[in-house]
Design a protein around this motif. Structure first.
Motif, PDB file in Angstrom:
ATOM      1  N   VAL A 113      50.010  46.504  50.481  1.00 19.30           N
ATOM      2  CA  VAL A 113      51.034  47.179  51.271  1.00 19.30           C
ATOM      3  C   VAL A 113      52.320  46.379  51.324  1.00 19.30           C
ATOM      4  O   VAL A 113      53.417  46.914  51.139  1.00 19.30           O
ATOM      5  N   GLU A 114      52.220  45.080  51.579  1.00 24.76           N
ATOM      6  CA  GLU A 114      53.396  44.264  51.852  1.00 24.76           C
ATOM      7  C   GLU A 114      54.133  43.839  50.582  1.00 24.76           C
ATOM      8  O   GLU A 114      55.326  43.555  50.631  1.00 24.76           O
ATOM      9  N   THR A 115      53.452  43.784  49.442  1.00 23.99           N
ATOM     10  CA  THR A 115      54.147  43.287  48.248  1.00 23.99           C
ATOM     11  C   THR A 115      55.182  44.268  47.698  1.00 23.99           C
ATOM     12  O   THR A 115      56.330  43.842  47.481  1.00 23.99           O
ATOM     13  N   PRO A 116      54.961  45.548  47.536  1.00 25.50           N
ATOM     14  CA  PRO A 116      53.684  46.229  47.331  1.00 25.50           C
ATOM     15  C   PRO A 116      53.246  46.074  45.872  1.00 25.50           C
ATOM     16  O   PRO A 116      54.039  45.787  44.990  1.00 25.50           O
ATOM     17  N   ALA A 117      51.933  46.300  45.642  1.00 22.98           N
ATOM     18  CA  ALA A 117      51.383  46.148  44.296  1.00 22.98           C
ATOM     19  C   ALA A 117      50.054  46.879  44.212  1.00 22.98           C
ATOM     20  O   ALA A 117      49.444  47.213  45.229  1.00 22.98           O
ATOM     21  N   LEU A 118      49.645  47.142  42.995  1.00 21.37           N
ATOM     22  CA  LEU A 118      48.291  47.628  42.759  1.00 21.37           C
ATOM     23  C   LEU A 118      47.426  46.394  42.535  1.00 21.37           C
ATOM     24  O   LEU A 118      47.727  45.579  41.658  1.00 21.37           O
ATOM     25  N   ILE A 119      46.386  46.244  43.331  1.00 17.46           N
ATOM     26  CA  ILE A 119      45.550  45.037  43.293  1.00 17.46           C
ATOM     27  C   ILE A 119      44.222  45.348  42.615  1.00 17.46           C
ATOM     28  O   ILE A 119      43.565  46.335  42.946  1.00 17.46           O
ATOM     29  N   VAL A 120      43.835  44.490  41.678  1.00 17.50           N
ATOM     30  CA  VAL A 120      42.499  44.544  41.077  1.00 17.50           C
ATOM     31  C   VAL A 120      41.790  43.268  41.497  1.00 17.50           C
ATOM     32  O   VAL A 120      42.061  42.190  40.960  1.00 17.50           O
ATOM     33  N   SER A 121      40.922  43.366  42.500  1.00 14.72           N
ATOM     34  CA  SER A 121      40.224  42.195  43.045  1.00 14.72           C
ATOM     35  C   SER A 121      38.901  42.022  42.308  1.00 14.72           C
ATOM     36  O   SER A 121      38.033  42.900  42.335  1.00 14.72           O
ATOM     37  N   VAL A 122      38.733  40.875  41.648  1.00 17.30           N
ATOM     38  CA  VAL A 122      37.656  40.679  40.679  1.00 17.30           C
ATOM     39  C   VAL A 122      36.364  40.189  41.345  1.00 17.30           C
ATOM     40  O   VAL A 122      36.377  39.241  42.138  1.00 17.30           O
ATOM     41  N   ASP A 123      35.267  40.825  40.983  1.00 12.67           N
ATOM     42  CA  ASP A 123      33.930  40.406  41.429  1.00 12.67           C
ATOM     43  C   ASP A 123      33.284  39.659  40.269  1.00 12.67           C
ATOM     44  O   ASP A 123      32.652  40.249  39.399  1.00 12.67           O
ATOM     45  N   TYR A 124      33.456  38.329  40.244  1.00 12.87           N
ATOM     46  CA  TYR A 124      32.970  37.517  39.128  1.00 12.87           C
ATOM     47  C   TYR A 124      31.624  36.873  39.470  1.00 12.87           C
ATOM     48  O   TYR A 124      31.200  36.834  40.633  1.00 12.87           O
ATOM     49  N   ARG A 125      30.960  36.345  38.450  1.00  8.53           N
ATOM     50  CA  ARG A 125      29.670  35.685  38.658  1.00  8.53           C
ATOM     51  C   ARG A 125      29.855  34.355  39.390  1.00  8.53           C
ATOM     52  O   ARG A 125      30.840  33.641  39.165  1.00  8.53           O
ATOM     53  N   LEU A 126      28.893  34.037  40.236  1.00 11.40           N
ATOM     54  CA  LEU A 126      28.963  32.837  41.071  1.00 11.40           C
ATOM     55  C   LEU A 126      28.018  31.752  40.562  1.00 11.40           C
ATOM     56  O   LEU A 126      26.980  32.036  39.955  1.00 11.40           O
ATOM     57  N   ALA A 127      28.382  30.505  40.848  1.00 10.29           N
ATOM     58  CA  ALA A 127      27.531  29.344  40.592  1.00 10.29           C
ATOM     59  C   ALA A 127      26.637  29.137  41.826  1.00 10.29           C
ATOM     60  O   ALA A 127      26.954  29.606  42.914  1.00 10.29           O
ATOM     61  N   PRO A 128      25.536  28.405  41.672  1.00 14.02           N
ATOM     62  CA  PRO A 128      25.080  27.683  40.477  1.00 14.02           C
ATOM     63  C   PRO A 128      24.285  28.538  39.495  1.00 14.02           C
ATOM     64  O   PRO A 128      23.907  28.058  38.436  1.00 14.02           O
ATOM     65  N   GLU A 129      24.020  29.804  39.877  1.00 16.15           N
ATOM     66  CA  GLU A 129      23.301  30.671  38.944  1.00 16.15           C
ATOM     67  C   GLU A 129      24.090  30.847  37.651  1.00 16.15           C
ATOM     68  O   GLU A 129      23.505  30.975  36.563  1.00 16.15           O
ATOM     69  N   HIS A 130      25.418  30.826  37.781  1.00 12.13           N
ATOM     70  CA  HIS A 130      26.297  30.989  36.618  1.00 12.13           C
ATOM     71  C   HIS A 130      27.418  29.956  36.743  1.00 12.13           C
ATOM     72  O   HIS A 130      28.445  30.216  37.365  1.00 12.13           O
ATOM     73  N   ARG A 131      27.200  28.802  36.166  1.00 11.01           N
ATOM     74  CA  ARG A 131      28.180  27.726  36.274  1.00 11.01           C
ATOM     75  C   ARG A 131      29.405  28.012  35.402  1.00 11.01           C
ATOM     76  O   ARG A 131      29.365  28.835  34.484  1.00 11.01           O
ATOM     77  N   LEU A 132      30.479  27.287  35.704  1.00  7.36           N
ATOM     78  CA  LEU A 132      31.663  27.384  34.863  1.00  7.36           C
ATOM     79  C   LEU A 132      31.295  27.045  33.423  1.00  7.36           C
ATOM     80  O   LEU A 132      30.448  26.181  33.200  1.00  7.36           O
ATOM     81  N   PRO A 133      31.819  27.771  32.438  1.00  5.38           N
ATOM     82  CA  PRO A 133      32.996  28.645  32.490  1.00  5.38           C
ATOM     83  C   PRO A 133      32.697  30.120  32.713  1.00  5.38           C
ATOM     84  O   PRO A 133      33.519  30.966  32.324  1.00  5.38           O
ATOM     85  N   ALA A 134      31.542  30.486  33.293  1.00  6.84           N
ATOM     86  CA  ALA A 134      31.193  31.902  33.443  1.00  6.84           C
ATOM     87  C   ALA A 134      32.292  32.686  34.152  1.00  6.84           C
ATOM     88  O   ALA A 134      32.670  33.782  33.721  1.00  6.84           O
ATOM     89  N   ALA A 135      32.833  32.132  35.244  1.00  4.42           N
ATOM     90  CA  ALA A 135      33.877  32.843  35.990  1.00  4.42           C
ATOM     91  C   ALA A 135      35.135  33.034  35.148  1.00  4.42           C
ATOM     92  O   ALA A 135      35.780  34.090  35.213  1.00  4.42           O
ATOM     93  N   TYR A 136      35.495  32.030  34.353  1.00  2.00           N
ATOM     94  CA  TYR A 136      36.652  32.159  33.471  1.00  2.00           C
ATOM     95  C   TYR A 136      36.439  33.308  32.474  1.00  2.00           C
ATOM     96  O   TYR A 136      37.344  34.102  32.205  1.00  2.00           O
ATOM     97  N   GLN A 137      35.243  33.378  31.927  1.00  2.00           N
ATOM     98  CA  GLN A 137      34.931  34.418  30.946  1.00  2.00           C
ATOM     99  C   GLN A 137      34.957  35.802  31.580  1.00  2.00           C
ATOM    100  O   GLN A 137      35.358  36.783  30.935  1.00  2.00           O
ATOM    101  N   ASP A 138      34.548  35.881  32.836  1.00  2.00           N
ATOM    102  CA  ASP A 138      34.551  37.179  33.522  1.00  2.00           C
ATOM    103  C   ASP A 138      35.959  37.723  33.701  1.00  2.00           C
ATOM    104  O   ASP A 138      36.177  38.937  33.660  1.00  2.00           O
ATOM    105  N   ILE A 139      36.940  36.833  33.914  1.00  2.00           N
ATOM    106  CA  ILE A 139      38.322  37.287  34.061  1.00  2.00           C
ATOM    107  C   ILE A 139      38.817  37.890  32.757  1.00  2.00           C
ATOM    108  O   ILE A 139      39.512  38.916  32.747  1.00  2.00           O
TER     109      ILE A 139
END
Length: 332
Positions: A113-139
């Motif tokens: 609302v305040e920017t305004p912008a269209l936001i795509v909020s990413v649901d990426y994989r979490l550690a320690p089940e998925h350590r880095l670079p998993a989150a980088y790859q998800d982006i």
């Protein structure tokens, strides 16, 4: 679990870091997550937030996706211009958090609302089940999805020629590394114009003055910070791995790719953040590498102020709006 830092500054009366993170550390070295905290559903109730939100799945096998936010005014207008697109990456030390977490959902609603912008909020994989670079790859996968399978909201309301990758805390770390992972990816017609790093999450084996000064920081206690890095980094890596410490020699060449891709960078921090010194070092390094950086460090506050304080969130959105505007200001 022994922290990989060379200095032990854990207070004698420190809370259990795993309990703090909503986990139980098991004898075999694994973790068990406690019952997931209350999540905020994608809402169509404009009396609560003047935004339209919708969840989408991107990779079903990885259980990754995104939550899209569009301001109500844009939906109801017949003459509104296309909105800049912000790919937002939430914080949580790589180990906790989702777009539906109340603090991140509220912040993205305010930002839309305040920017305004269209936001795509990413649901990426979490550690320690998925350590880095998993989150980088998800982006990277999210960006490819935006290009190849654009959602109707993105097609109708988003300006794909004006995209920004933004993250807070650990999300800021992920956003910073993203250019090195997209360097060989053809994203056209998407154009990534810049990065927005809010209190980006970095570290190193040697403590900094700001870390020692804020050892008992209420939102980022140093011993909890230690454990999050231990859970997030690749097995066997210490905190002078380049995923953690951007000032060490980089095999990825992140700064080189930020410069080659012509990305502008905004960095926002504060004096009350234990990671302030890391962020100042990052800004200095990027300036020395010829990257256009707009930076500002507020007096006081604390780590995570952007998602915990609604009034601060609004002022931050003004700074973001100035940064992404065609006639952007050079001070925040």
């Amino acid at each position: 679990m022994v922290p990989t830092t060379t200095e032990n500054t854990q207070p004698a009366d420190a809370v259990d870091p795993f309990s703090y993170l909503g986990m139980v550390f098991n004898a075999d070295g694994t973790i068990t997550r406690k019952e997931e905290p209350l999540q905020t559903p994608a809402t169509f109730d404009f009396t609560q937030f003047p935004v339209f939100t919708q969840d989408i799945t991107i990779n079903q096998s990885n259980n990754t996706g995104a939550r899209i936010y569009v301001p109500r005014k844009t939906l109801e207008s017949t003459t509104a211009n296309l909105l800049p697109v912000i790919i937002y990456i939430h914080g949580g030390g790589f180990v906790i958090g989702r777009p539906s977490s109340p603090i991140f959902h509220y912040f993205c609603s305010v930002m839309a609302v305040e920017t305004p912008a269209l936001i795509v909020s990413v649901d990426y994989r979490l550690a320690p089940e998925h350590r880095l670079p998993a989150a980088y790859q998800d982006i990277v996968e999210v960006l490819q999805w935006i290009k190849t399978s654009p959602h109707e909201l993105l097609v109708k309301y988003g300006d794909l020629s004006k995209c920004y990758i933004m993250g807070g805390s650990a999300g800021g770390n992920i956003a910073y590394h993203a250019p090195a992972f997209i360097k060989d990816v053809d994203l056209k017609p998407m154009i990534i114009e810049g990065l927005v790093l809010i209190q980006p999450y970095f570290g190193g084996t040697k403590r900094t003055e700001s870390e020692l000064r804020h050892v008992n920081n209420p939102t980022l206690p140093l011993h909890v910070n230690d454990v999050m890095w231990d859970l997030g980094l690749p097995d066997g890596a210490d905190r002078d791995h380049e995923y953690c410490n951007p000032t060490v020699e980089s095999k990825l060449g992140v700064c080189d790719w930020i410069r080659k891709l012509g990305l502008r960078v905004m960095v926002k921090g504060c004096d009350g953040d234990p990671l302030r010194d890391r962020q100042v070092e990052l800004v200095k390094m990027m300036n020395e590498r010829g990257i256009e950086v707009v930076s500002s460090f507020d007096e006081g506050y604390f780590h995570g102020i952007d998602v915990f304080d609604p009034s601060y969130a609004k002022s931050l959105c003004l700074a973001i709006r100035n940064f992404i505007s065609p006639a952007h200001e050079t001070t925040l």
